[in-house]
Design an enzyme around this catalytic site. Structure first.
Site, PDB file in Angstrom:
ATOM      1  N   LEU A  19       0.876  -1.271  -0.050  1.00 22.49           N
ATOM      2  CA  LEU A  19      -0.026   0.169  -0.117  1.00 22.49           C
ATOM      3  C   LEU A  19       0.914   1.407  -0.079  1.00 22.49           C
ATOM      4  CD1 LEU A  19      -2.876  -0.844   2.427  1.00 22.49           C
ATOM      5  CD2 LEU A  19      -2.841  -0.806  -0.019  1.00 22.49           C
ATOM      6  N   ILE A  23       6.220   5.304   1.652  1.00 19.11           N
ATOM      7  CA  ILE A  23       6.140   6.296   1.008  1.00 19.11           C
ATOM      8  C   ILE A  23       5.380   7.234   2.123  1.00 19.11           C
ATOM      9  CG2 ILE A  23       4.954   7.593  -0.921  1.00 19.11           C
ATOM     10  CD1 ILE A  23       7.545   6.338  -1.642  1.00 19.11           C
ATOM     11  N   ASP A  75      13.030   0.647   1.027  1.00  7.27           N
ATOM     12  CA  ASP A  75      12.097   1.862   1.638  1.00  7.27           C
ATOM     13  C   ASP A  75      13.251   2.826   2.329  1.00  7.27           C
ATOM     14  OD1 ASP A  75       9.621   1.638   1.201  1.00  7.27           O
ATOM     15  OD2 ASP A  75       9.106   0.111   2.802  1.00  7.27           O
ATOM     16  N   GLU A 154       4.088 -13.487  10.997  1.00  6.01           N
ATOM     17  CA  GLU A 154       5.215 -13.415  11.239  1.00  6.01           C
ATOM     18  C   GLU A 154       5.788 -11.916  11.640  1.00  6.01           C
ATOM     19  OE1 GLU A 154       7.144 -14.472   7.415  1.00  6.01           O
ATOM     20  OE2 GLU A 154       6.272 -12.652   6.583  1.00  6.01           O
ATOM     21  N   THR A 193     -15.822   0.427   3.796  1.00  8.92           N
ATOM     22  CA  THR A 193     -15.014   0.363   4.826  1.00  8.92           C
ATOM     23  C   THR A 193     -14.702  -0.912   5.808  1.00  8.92           C
ATOM     24  OG1 THR A 193     -16.995   0.844   6.356  1.00  8.92           O
ATOM     25  CG2 THR A 193     -15.957   2.745   5.199  1.00  8.92           C
ATOM     26  N   PRO A 195     -13.343  -3.804   5.159  1.00  8.13           N
ATOM     27  CA  PRO A 195     -11.765  -4.284   5.286  1.00  8.13           C
ATOM     28  C   PRO A 195     -10.713  -3.324   6.366  1.00  8.13           C
ATOM     29  CG  PRO A 195     -12.227  -4.085   2.811  1.00  8.13           C
ATOM     30  CD  PRO A 195     -13.539  -3.476   3.776  1.00  8.13           C
ATOM     31  N   ALA A 246      -1.267   9.556  -6.385  1.00  6.78           N
ATOM     32  CA  ALA A 246      -0.587  10.730  -6.771  1.00  6.78           C
ATOM     33  C   ALA A 246       0.013  10.587  -7.832  1.00  6.78           C
ATOM     34  CB  ALA A 246       0.272  11.492  -5.574  1.00  6.78           C
ATOM     35  N   CYS A 386      28.582   0.052 -11.666  1.00  5.79           N
ATOM     36  CA  CYS A 386      29.090  -1.004 -11.063  1.00  5.79           C
ATOM     37  C   CYS A 386      29.276  -2.193 -11.900  1.00  5.79           C
ATOM     38  CB  CYS A 386      28.414  -1.472  -9.755  1.00  5.79           C
ATOM     39  SG  CYS A 386      29.068  -2.618  -8.573  1.00  5.79           S
ATOM     40  N   GLY A 388      28.120  -2.389 -14.605  1.00  3.93           N
ATOM     41  CA  GLY A 388      28.158  -1.507 -15.840  1.00  3.93           C
ATOM     42  C   GLY A 388      29.445  -1.149 -15.881  1.00  3.93           C
ATOM     43  N   HIS A 512      27.840   3.116  -6.725  1.00  2.00           N
ATOM     44  CA  HIS A 512      26.550   3.368  -6.854  1.00  2.00           C
ATOM     45  C   HIS A 512      26.116   4.827  -6.248  1.00  2.00           C
ATOM     46  CE1 HIS A 512      25.178  -0.770  -7.348  1.00  2.00           C
ATOM     47  NE2 HIS A 512      26.310  -1.137  -6.533  1.00  2.00           N
ATOM     48  N   GLU A 514      23.642   6.475  -7.100  1.00  2.00           N
ATOM     49  CA  GLU A 514      22.076   6.665  -7.207  1.00  2.00           C
ATOM     50  C   GLU A 514      21.619   6.487  -5.904  1.00  2.00           C
ATOM     51  OE1 GLU A 514      23.713   3.860  -8.305  1.00  2.00           O
ATOM     52  OE2 GLU A 514      22.703   1.844  -7.868  1.00  2.00           O
TER      53      GLU A 514
END
Ligand code: GLN
Length: 549
Positions: A19, A23, A75, A154, A193, A195, A246, A386, A388, A512, A514
Site C-alpha cells: 500500500l 512512502i 524503503d 511473522e 470500509t 476491510p 498521486a 558497478c 556496468g 553506486h 544513485e
C-alpha cells in the site's frame, strides 16, 4: 525539547501489502522535518533473511546500501530521498538479525539457566533495536515502519513489542498510524470500509489502538464514509486521512498536508505545531518534475527489468536530476538477455542515453557488452554503474585492445585477460551474506578529469556493493588508449571511475551514485549524464532538420 526523549511514531499496515507504507512514512518524516523537527525513519522487516543482500531483486526489489554498509530494504532509499538524511545499520531491523543476536547471546551463555522465548527475549531485542536510534540524541521523532500486514504470523513479535513500548513510553509519547485500503466496488458504486474495520479490530486484538487512519483509495472519501470509518474504528474524525494515488510519489506529502496530517500527528504527540513548514524547494522540484520543458529517453539495460523496483534508486536519481534540468526522463527498459549484434541498433534506436545497470552472475552479460559497444561507437552518452563499469572495461579490452577473450573472473575464471578480477580482500571469503565491499569509501579524482569537474572536488565518498574490481595490470594500457581511470581509492589503489576521452559522455563508476541522490540534493553525476543526453537529443533534432533541408 530535552535530549534523549524522542517521541515515537509507529506505522502499521492492514488489508493488503504494497500500500506504500514506506512512502507514507517518508512523507510524514518530510513534513515533520519541514516543521523543524529532527526525524529519522526505521524499518522492521519480518523476514528471516539477516538482510536482503542475499535476495534476488525479483523477490524484494532493489537492495539499498547505507553509508555504513548495511544492505537494506528499498524503503530506506525512500527515507533518505525524502529526508535528505543518511540512514544506518540501526535503521534496518530484520527478524533474521534479531534472532541471530538472541541466538548468539544464548550460545555465549548470557541467558544461562533460562528458557529463551519469543516473549520476552525476542521482543526485548526488538525493543532494544527500536530504542537505539532514540539513544543517539540526534532525533526528536523516530518513525518506525513495521513491514508486512497486521495479522501476519511473522509480524506478531513486532506488534507485541510495539504494544509494550507504547505502554512503557506513556501517554502522548507515541502514536500509531494504520495504513489501510478502502476499495471501490464499481458494480455498486461504493467505497467499502469493512476491510479497514476488520484490520483495525485485528490490531486491537493485539492490544494496539490505531490513533490515525491513512486510507489508500482511488476515489475521494465522502464525509459520511470518513465519519463511518472514524466511528467504527475508534478514531477522531479529523484523524481519518485519505491518501489517493498521486501523479508523483513526491506529491504525497502535500496531499497529506492538505488534510492537516502533520498537525494531527504532532497534536497526538503533544508537540508544538505552530511553526509553518517551508516547502519552497520541494514545490519547485515537483512543478519541474511534473511539467518539464524537455523530454529525453534513456535505455536502462539490465537483467531484472521486468520488475522496475529492482532499479528504484536509479530511476529516482533520474527524476531528481531531470527536475534540476527541467527534463522528463523516460526510461526504455531493455532486457540485456535479449540483445544481440543484429538487434541492438533497433532495440536502442532513438534513445538519447544508455545506462548499463549493476548486477550479478553471467545471465545477460553478453547483451550488456553489445550495448556498451554500440554506445561507445555511436557516441551515445552512457553511464555504467558497478557491473556496468566492469562491462565497459571488458568491452574496451575486447574491441579496442584486441583481447578477444577478456572477461571478468566472475563470468569466466579461466579468461587469459581478466580485466576484472576478485579483490584480494575477497579471495578467502566463503560466506555470501554481508561480505562484499560495502558502504562508503573515499575516492580521489584526477585533476582536470570530467569526474573532477562534475564533483567540483578532489576527494569524494560514494557507496559500494561488489566483490570484483578493475585489474590494475591493465591500467596503463587503458590509459594509453584513452579509457582513463580518473577516480582511484587513495588507500587501496582500486580504480573507481573510468572515463573515455573524446566521447560526449562515456563513464563507468564502480560505486553506486544513485544511493546518494535526494530531492534536496540531486546527484551531480546524474545531472551531468542527463545534461549530456539532453545535448545529444538536441543535436539529433538539429541533424534531422539539416538532413531534411
Ligand atoms: N557482480 C559485480 C561484483 O560483484 C558487480 C556488482 C554490482 O553491480 N553491484 O563486483
Amino acid at each position: 525539547m530535552e535530549k534523549n526523549t524522542p517521541k515515537f511514531i509507529f506505522v502499521t499496515g492492514g488489508v493488503t501489502s504494497s500500500l506504500g507504507k514506506g512512502i507514507v512514512a517518508s512523507s510524514l518524516g518530510m513534513l515533520l522535518q519541514a516543521r523543524g523537527y529532527r526525524v529519522t525513519i526505521q524499518k522492521l522487516d519480518p523476514y528471516i533473511n539477516v538482510d536482503p543482500g542475499t535476495l534476488n531483486p525479483y523477490e524484494h526489489g532493489e537492495c539499498y546500501v547505507t553509508e555504513d554498509g548495511a544492505e537494506t530494504d528499498l524503503d530506506l532509499g525512500h527515507y533518505e530521498r525524502f529526508l535528505n538524511r543518511a540512514t544506518s545499520q540501526a535503521n534496518s531491523v530484520t527478524t533474521g538479525r534479531v534472532y541471530q543476536t538472541v541466538i548468539e547471546k544464548e550460545r555465549r551463555g548470557d541467558y544461562l539457566g533460562k528458557t529463551v522465548q519469543v516473549v520476552p527475549h525476542i521482543t526485548n531485542e526488538i525493543k532494544r533495536r527500536i530504542k537505539l536510534l532514540g539513544n543517539t540524541g540526534d532525533y526528536d521523532i523516530i518513525i518506525t515502519e513495521i513491514g508486512g500486514t497486521v495479522g501476519d504470523i511473522e509480524s506478531l513479535p513486532y506488534i507485541e513489542t510495539v504494544r509494550q513500548l507504547i505502554w512503557e513510553l506513556g501517554e502522548k509519547n507515541s502514536i500509531v498510524i494504520h495504513l489501510t485500503l478502502v476499495p471501490y466496488l464499481s458494480a455498486s458504486g461504493e467505497l467499502k470500509t469493512k476491510p479497514t474495520q476488520h484490520s483495525v479490530r485485528t490490531l486491537m486484538e493485539s492490544g494496539i489502538r490505531a490513533d490515525v487512519l491513512v486510507t489508500r483509495t482511488e476515489h475521494h472519501l465522502p464525509k459520511d464514509v470518513k465519519a463511518k470509518l472514524a466511528q467504527f474504528c475508534n478514531v477522531k474524525k479529523e484523524n481519518v486521512i485519505e491518501c489517493m494515488d498521486a501523479e508523483s510519489i513526491y506529491g504525497v506529502p502535500f496531499l497529506l498536508h492538505e488534510q492537516q496530517f502533520d498537525e494531527v500527528v504532532l497534536k497526538g504527540l503533544d508537540l508544538p505545531y505552530n511553526q509553518q513548514p517551508d516547502f519552497t524547494l520541494w514545490k519547485t522540484f515537483l512543478e519541474r518534475s511534473l511539467h518539464p520543458k524537455n523530454e529525453i529517453e534513456i535505455a536502462l539495460v539490465g537483467k531484472y527489468v521486468t520488475l522496475h523496483d529492482s532499479y528504484k534508486s536509479i530511476t529516482e536519481a533520474f527524476t531528481h536530476a531531470g527536475a534540476t534540468l527541467d527534463t522528463k526522463v523516460k526510461v526504455r527498459w531493455v532486457y540485456s538477455g535479449d540483445l544481440t549484434e543484429s538487434n541492438v541498433a533497433d532495440e536502442l534506436k532513438g534513445v538519447h542515453g544508455i545506462l548499463i545497470a549493476p548486477g550479478f552472475g553471467d545471465r545477460g552479460i553478453n547483451g550488456k557488452i553489445i550495448a556498451a559497444n554500440y554506445a561507445r561507437r555511436n557516441r551515445i552518452p552512457t553511464l555504467g554503474i558497478c557491473l556496468g563499469m566492469q562491462i565497459m572495461a571488458i568491452e574496451f579490452a575486447r574491441n579496442v585492445l584486441g583481447y578477444e577473450k577478456a572477461d571478468s573472473t566472475e563470468m569466466d575464471t579461466q579468461t587469459p585477460h581478466p580485466v576484472i578480477s576478485l579483490m584480494d580482500a575477497q579471495k578467502n571469503v566463503t560466506e555470501k551474506g554481508g561480505t562484499m565491499r560495502l558502504g562508503s569509501w573515499v575516492c580521489e579524482l584526477i585533476e582536470g578529469s570530467k569526474a573532477a569537474s562534475i564533483y567540483k572536488s578532489q576527494l569524494i565518498k560514494e557507496r559500494h556493493r561488489h566483490r570484483y574490481e578493475f585489474n590494475n595490470d591493465f591500467k596503463e594500457e587503458f590509459e594509453q588508449n584513452n579509457f582513463i581511470p580518473t577516480g582511484i581509492n587513495p588507500e587501496t589503489e582500486l580504480v573507481e571511475i573510468l572515463e573515455l576521452d573524446q566521447h560526449p559522455f562515456y563513464m563507468g563508476v564502480q560505486f553506486h551514485p544513485e544511493y546518494k541522490s535526494t530531492v534536496d540534493s540531486p546527484h551531480p553525476l546524474f545531472i551531468q549524464f542527463i545534461e549530456a543526453t539532453l545535448n545529444h537529443s538536441l543535436n539529433e533534432k538539429i541533424n534531422a532538420k539539416g538532413e531534411k533541408l
